[in-house]
Design a protein around this motif. Structure first.
Motif, PDB file in Angstrom:
ATOM      1  N   ALA A   1      -5.270 -10.810 -37.483  1.00  0.00           N
ATOM      2  CA  ALA A   1      -5.350  -9.616 -38.335  1.00  0.00           C
ATOM      3  C   ALA A   1      -3.950  -9.027 -38.493  1.00  0.00           C
ATOM      4  CB  ALA A   1      -6.293  -8.567 -37.731  1.00  0.00           C
ATOM      5  N   GLY A   2      -3.683  -8.491 -39.662  1.00  0.00           N
ATOM      6  CA  GLY A   2      -2.374  -7.891 -39.918  1.00  0.00           C
ATOM      7  C   GLY A   2      -2.382  -6.392 -39.705  1.00  0.00           C
ATOM      8  N   TRP A   3      -1.271  -5.863 -39.217  1.00  0.00           N
ATOM      9  CA  TRP A   3      -1.122  -4.420 -39.023  1.00  0.00           C
ATOM     10  C   TRP A   3       0.358  -4.091 -38.895  1.00  0.00           C
ATOM     11  CZ3 TRP A   3       0.747  -3.363 -33.957  1.00  0.00           C
ATOM     12  CH2 TRP A   3       0.569  -4.401 -33.026  1.00  0.00           C
ATOM     13  N   ARG A   4       0.646  -2.808 -38.842  1.00  0.00           N
ATOM     14  CA  ARG A   4       2.029  -2.357 -38.766  1.00  0.00           C
ATOM     15  C   ARG A   4       2.368  -1.931 -37.339  1.00  0.00           C
ATOM     16  NH1 ARG A   4       1.037   1.861 -43.417  1.00  0.00           N
ATOM     17  NH2 ARG A   4      -0.999   1.617 -42.400  1.00  0.00           N
ATOM     18  N   LEU A   5       3.446  -2.493 -36.840  1.00  0.00           N
ATOM     19  CA  LEU A   5       3.926  -2.174 -35.494  1.00  0.00           C
ATOM     20  C   LEU A   5       5.071  -1.179 -35.605  1.00  0.00           C
ATOM     21  CD1 LEU A   5       4.514  -4.518 -32.527  1.00  0.00           C
ATOM     22  CD2 LEU A   5       6.458  -3.205 -33.357  1.00  0.00           C
TER      23      LEU A   5
ATOM     24  N   ARG B   1       8.107   0.462 -33.639  1.00  0.00           N
ATOM     25  CA  ARG B   1       8.966   0.330 -32.468  1.00  0.00           C
ATOM     26  C   ARG B   1       9.418   1.707 -31.978  1.00  0.00           C
ATOM     27  NH1 ARG B   1      13.176  -4.457 -33.670  1.00  0.00           N
ATOM     28  NH2 ARG B   1      14.434  -2.673 -34.271  1.00  0.00           N
ATOM     29  N   ASP B   2      10.029   1.705 -30.778  1.00  0.00           N
ATOM     30  CA  ASP B   2      10.485   2.968 -30.202  1.00  0.00           C
ATOM     31  C   ASP B   2      11.525   3.662 -31.072  1.00  0.00           C
ATOM     32  OD1 ASP B   2       8.812   2.779 -28.059  1.00  0.00           O
ATOM     33  OD2 ASP B   2      10.289   1.925 -26.698  1.00  0.00           O
ATOM     34  N   ASP B   3      12.320   2.857 -31.807  1.00  0.00           N
ATOM     35  CA  ASP B   3      13.342   3.453 -32.658  1.00  0.00           C
ATOM     36  C   ASP B   3      12.792   3.913 -34.009  1.00  0.00           C
ATOM     37  OD1 ASP B   3      12.874   1.075 -33.944  1.00  0.00           O
ATOM     38  OD2 ASP B   3      14.896   0.273 -33.693  1.00  0.00           O
ATOM     39  N   GLY B   4      11.464   3.768 -34.199  1.00  0.00           N
ATOM     40  CA  GLY B   4      10.836   4.224 -35.429  1.00  0.00           C
ATOM     41  C   GLY B   4      10.715   3.172 -36.509  1.00  0.00           C
ATOM     42  N   GLU B   5      11.385   2.017 -36.336  1.00  0.00           N
ATOM     43  CA  GLU B   5      11.303   0.972 -37.360  1.00  0.00           C
ATOM     44  C   GLU B   5       9.897   0.393 -37.413  1.00  0.00           C
ATOM     45  OE1 GLU B   5      13.046  -3.474 -38.449  1.00  0.00           O
ATOM     46  OE2 GLU B   5      14.041  -2.265 -36.901  1.00  0.00           O
ATOM     47  N   ILE B   6       9.423   0.152 -38.626  1.00  0.00           N
ATOM     48  CA  ILE B   6       8.113  -0.434 -38.824  1.00  0.00           C
ATOM     49  C   ILE B   6       8.257  -1.931 -39.080  1.00  0.00           C
ATOM     50  CG2 ILE B   6       6.019  -0.432 -40.237  1.00  0.00           C
ATOM     51  CD1 ILE B   6       6.378   2.075 -38.559  1.00  0.00           C
ATOM     52  N   ARG B   7       7.520  -2.734 -38.317  1.00  0.00           N
ATOM     53  CA  ARG B   7       7.490  -4.172 -38.519  1.00  0.00           C
ATOM     54  C   ARG B   7       6.064  -4.571 -38.875  1.00  0.00           C
ATOM     55  NH1 ARG B   7      12.332  -6.250 -39.122  1.00  0.00           N
ATOM     56  NH2 ARG B   7      11.578  -8.311 -38.452  1.00  0.00           N
ATOM     57  N   HIS B   8       5.930  -5.518 -39.768  1.00  0.00           N
ATOM     58  CA  HIS B   8       4.616  -6.038 -40.127  1.00  0.00           C
ATOM     59  C   HIS B   8       4.322  -7.241 -39.237  1.00  0.00           C
ATOM     60  CE1 HIS B   8       3.960  -3.592 -43.761  1.00  0.00           C
ATOM     61  NE2 HIS B   8       5.275  -3.642 -43.869  1.00  0.00           N
ATOM     62  N   VAL B   9       3.164  -7.206 -38.563  1.00  0.00           N
ATOM     63  CA  VAL B   9       2.812  -8.265 -37.630  1.00  0.00           C
ATOM     64  C   VAL B   9       1.385  -8.727 -37.889  1.00  0.00           C
ATOM     65  CG1 VAL B   9       4.369  -7.398 -35.832  1.00  0.00           C
ATOM     66  CG2 VAL B   9       1.974  -6.671 -35.857  1.00  0.00           C
ATOM     67  N   GLU B  10       1.080  -9.901 -37.342  1.00  0.00           N
ATOM     68  CA  GLU B  10      -0.283 -10.397 -37.260  1.00  0.00           C
ATOM     69  C   GLU B  10      -0.573 -10.677 -35.791  1.00  0.00           C
ATOM     70  OE1 GLU B  10      -0.723 -12.617 -41.596  1.00  0.00           O
ATOM     71  OE2 GLU B  10      -0.327 -13.818 -39.786  1.00  0.00           O
ATOM     72  N   SER B  11      -1.784 -10.361 -35.351  1.00  0.00           N
ATOM     73  CA  SER B  11      -2.109 -10.545 -33.940  1.00  0.00           C
ATOM     74  C   SER B  11      -3.471 -11.196 -33.781  1.00  0.00           C
ATOM     75  CB  SER B  11      -2.098  -9.201 -33.195  1.00  0.00           C
ATOM     76  OG  SER B  11      -3.184  -8.393 -33.613  1.00  0.00           O
ATOM     77  N   ARG B  12      -3.617 -11.811 -32.612  1.00  0.00           N
ATOM     78  CA  ARG B  12      -4.879 -12.449 -32.243  1.00  0.00           C
ATOM     79  C   ARG B  12      -5.105 -12.192 -30.767  1.00  0.00           C
ATOM     80  NH1 ARG B  12      -6.584 -17.669 -30.425  1.00  0.00           N
ATOM     81  NH2 ARG B  12      -8.527 -18.379 -31.405  1.00  0.00           N
ATOM     82  N   GLY B  13      -6.271 -11.652 -30.410  1.00  0.00           N
ATOM     83  CA  GLY B  13      -6.570 -11.333 -29.020  1.00  0.00           C
ATOM     84  C   GLY B  13      -7.624 -12.260 -28.447  1.00  0.00           C
ATOM     85  N   ALA B  14      -7.464 -12.634 -27.169  1.00  0.00           N
ATOM     86  CA  ALA B  14      -8.420 -13.518 -26.510  1.00  0.00           C
ATOM     87  C   ALA B  14      -8.640 -13.039 -25.078  1.00  0.00           C
ATOM     88  CB  ALA B  14      -7.919 -14.961 -26.510  1.00  0.00           C
ATOM     89  N   PRO B  15      -9.878 -13.054 -24.607  1.00  0.00           N
ATOM     90  CA  PRO B  15     -10.142 -12.655 -23.221  1.00  0.00           C
ATOM     91  C   PRO B  15      -9.547 -13.657 -22.236  1.00  0.00           C
ATOM     92  CG  PRO B  15     -12.130 -13.530 -24.236  1.00  0.00           C
ATOM     93  CD  PRO B  15     -11.108 -13.422 -25.322  1.00  0.00           C
ATOM     94  N   VAL B  16      -8.919 -13.161 -21.183  1.00  0.00           N
ATOM     95  CA  VAL B  16      -8.356 -14.007 -20.135  1.00  0.00           C
ATOM     96  C   VAL B  16      -8.614 -13.343 -18.793  1.00  0.00           C
ATOM     97  CG1 VAL B  16      -6.529 -14.962 -21.605  1.00  0.00           C
ATOM     98  CG2 VAL B  16      -6.096 -12.862 -20.291  1.00  0.00           C
ATOM     99  N   SER B  17      -8.293 -14.066 -17.730  1.00  0.00           N
ATOM    100  CA  SER B  17      -8.310 -13.488 -16.389  1.00  0.00           C
ATOM    101  C   SER B  17      -6.868 -13.357 -15.932  1.00  0.00           C
ATOM    102  CB  SER B  17      -9.095 -14.390 -15.430  1.00  0.00           C
ATOM    103  OG  SER B  17      -9.044 -13.879 -14.111  1.00  0.00           O
ATOM    104  N   TYR B  18      -6.508 -12.164 -15.455  1.00  0.00           N
ATOM    105  CA  TYR B  18      -5.142 -11.933 -14.991  1.00  0.00           C
ATOM    106  C   TYR B  18      -5.204 -11.216 -13.650  1.00  0.00           C
ATOM    107  CZ  TYR B  18      -0.158 -10.929 -15.201  1.00  0.00           C
ATOM    108  OH  TYR B  18       1.192 -10.891 -14.935  1.00  0.00           O
TER     109      TYR B  18
END
Length: 424
Positions: free
Chosen positions: A225-229, A231-248
Motif C-alpha cells: 500500500a502507498g502512503w506518505r512518510l 521524516r523528522d526534518d519535515g520532508e515528505i517521502r512517498h513510500v509503499e509498505s507491506r506488513g507481515a506477522p513475525v515472532s521477535y
C-alpha cells in the motif's frame, strides 16, 4: 531417542545429550551415570571428580548439561558454576546435592542454576533427574535455535536494499540501516521504542493504523500500500509498505518492508506534466511562445530556476536567446554586478554543443575560457536539431541523473516537433 525406552518424559528428537556429572565420590558418580544412561538411550555421561577435573573436561569436551554435587572439597558446586559461566553463560547447570536447605536453594537460584534437585534414597530420583536434564537441554536448544534464527533473519534484513523495521504495536523494536537512510537519522536506535505511526503523514495515519492492527491482531499479511512518510526534518517521502506477522524475541510482532517510490512518483508526475506541456507546445502560434512554454515547464516541473532556449540564426551563424527564466537573467546580472540582462548571443561552448548535435553536461562551466558567464558551475545543453539549444544551468557542481536527462530529452523532442510545425 527415547521411544518405548523413555516412559518418564519428553524426548529431544534423536539428538544425543552429553552430560558432565560432577561429584567428589567416584562410586556415587558411577551409579548415577549408570542409571541415567539406562533411562535415556540418548544420554552420554562423562564423570568428573571435583571442580578442577570438571573444568578441564568442560574445556576439552562438548557438553550439553552439567549436573554437579554441592559439597565438594576445594571447589563447591556454586563456585564451579561461577567458573563455568565465565566460559559459557548459557550451558544448563543442575545442582544435584545431598545437602538440602532453603539457604542453599536460595543461593543456587541467585547464582543462576538452571535447576536444583536434592538427592533422595528413592528409586524414582533418577527418573526425576533424567526429566530435569532433558527439559533443561530442550529449553537451551530451543533458545539457541531461536537466537540463531533471529541472527540469520537480521543478517538477511541487513543485506536487504529495502528499509525494514519490526514493531510490536506502538513500539519499534528493530530497524535496518536502510531505515536510517530513509528517515535521514544518525542511528537506528533513535527510533527504537517510538510509535511507527509518528512517521506517517496525518492524512494517511488512520488507514495505516488499521492495516497495522490487522497484521498484528489477526496475524494476516498486508498487501503493498502507498502512503506518505514524514521524516523528522519535515520532508515528505512517498513510500509503499507491506506488513507481515513475525515472532521477535519469542513474542508476536510485525515486520514492515518499505520501498521509497518518491523518485518514481516524481517521474510519473513529471511525465504527466510533460504530456500537458506537449499539448500546449503543439498549439503555440510562434517560436517565442513555444520557447516560453518550454522554459516554464522546466522551471516548474523540474524545479530548475536557470533555463534558457537558444534559437539558431543561420544568417549570422549564432545562437540568440529566445526565452529565458527571470532567475537566470538575475543571476547572470548579479555575477557581473550590473543591472543588465544576460547576453542574448551564445558563446563558443553553446555553439560547439549545437554543432555536435549531442546532449552534453558541462562541469566547471565558469572555468572555461569560452564560457559566456561565470554565474553557473554546471550546464546541461540539449540541441534542438537545427532550431537551437535548450540549456539548464546550476550554480553548484552537480550531475544530472539519467532519469532527469531522459525526461528533459522528452521535452526537447516535443519542442523540436513544435518548431518543425511552425517552420513547415
Amino acid at each position: 531417542m527415547g521411544g518405548a525406552g523413555n516412559p518418564d518424559g519428553p524426548t529431544l528428537g534423536g539428538d544425543d545429550v552429553r552430560i558432565l556429572l560432577v561429584d567428589d565420590e567416584i562410586d556415587l558418580a558411577d551409579v548415577v551415570s549408570l542409571h541415567l544412561e539406562q533411562r535415556r538411550e540418548s544420554f552420554s555421561v562423562t564423570t568428573a571428580i571435583g571442580g578442577n577435573d570438571a573444568l578441564s573436561t568442560f574445556e576439552s569436551t562438548e557438553i550439553d548439561c552439567v549436573v554437579s554435587d554441592y559439597e565438594m572439597p576445594g571447589m563447591d558446586g556454586l563456585a564451579l558454576l561461577r567458573e563455568l559461566h565465565q566460559r559459557d553463560q548459557s550451558v544448563p547447570f543442575i545442582l544435584y546435592t545431598g545437602r538440602g536447605s532453603e539457604e542453599i536453594a536460595s543461593e543456587a537460584i541467585s547464582a543462576g542454576v538452571t535447576d536444583y534437585l536434592q538427592k533422595r534414597a528413592t528409586s524414582d530420583q533418577y527418573a526425576v533427574l533424567a526429566n530435569r536434564i532433558e527439559n533443561a537441554v530442550a529449553r537451551h536448544r530451543s533458545e539457541r535455535a531461536r537466537q540463531e534464527t533471529e541472527l540469520r533473519y537480521q543478517n538477511l534484513v541487513e543485506a536487504s536494499p529495502h528499509a525494514i523495521f519490526v514493531h510490536r504495536g506502538p513500539n519499534i523494536l528493530y530497524a535496518n540501516d536502510s531505515v536510517v537512510d530513509l528517515l535521514d537519522i544518525d542511528d537506528r536506535t533513535e527510533i527504537y521504542g517510538t510509535d511507527p505511526l509518528s512517521y506517517v503523514h496525518p492524512d494517511d495515519r488512520d488507514r495505516i493504523d488499521r492495516r497495522m492492527r490487522k497484521a498484528f491482531d489477526e496475524r494476516e499479511t498486508a498487501d503493498w500500500a502507498g502512503w506518505r512518510l514524514r521524516r523528522d526534518d519535515g520532508e515528505i517521502r512517498h513510500v509503499e509498505s507491506r506488513g507481515a506477522p513475525v515472532s521477535y524475541d519469542g513474542q508476536p510482532a510485525v515486520q514492515v518492508v518499505l520501498r521509497d517510490v518518491t523518485d518514481q512518483r516524481r517521474r510519473e508526475q513529471r511525465l504527466e506534466a510533460l504530456n500537458d506541456a506537449t499539448r500546449e507546445l503543439l498549439t503555440a502560434e510562434t517560436p517565442e511562445a513555444v520557447a516560453q512554454v518550454a522554459v516554464e515547464v522546466v522551471e516548474s516541473v523540474f524545479d530548475e530556476p536557470f533555463v534558457a532556449i537558444w534559437s539558431y540564426r543561420p544568417e549570422t551563424d549564432q545562437l540568440t536567446t529566445l526565452a529565458v527564466t527571470e532567475a537566470a537573467t538575475e543571476r547572470a546580472a548579479a555575477e557581473r554586478n550590473e543591472p543588465r540582462p544576460v547576453d542574448t548571443v551564445g558563446g563558443d561552448l553553446e555553439m560547439d554543443v549545437f554543432a555536435a548535435g549531442e546532449p552534453r553536461v558541462i562541469e566547471g562551466y565558469a572555468d572555461h575560457d569560452d564560457a559566456m558567464t561565470e554565474a553557473f558551475e554546471t550546464v546541461f545543453m540539449l540541441p534542438l536539431d537545427e532550431h537551437g539549444l535548450l540549456s539548464v544551468a546550476s550554480v553548484e557542481p552537480r550531475t544530472f541523473s539519467a532519469a532527469e536527462r531522459d525526461l528533459l530529452g522528452i521535452l526537447a523532442r516535443s519542442v523540436v516537433a513544435a518548431f518543425d510545425r511552425l517552420a513547415a
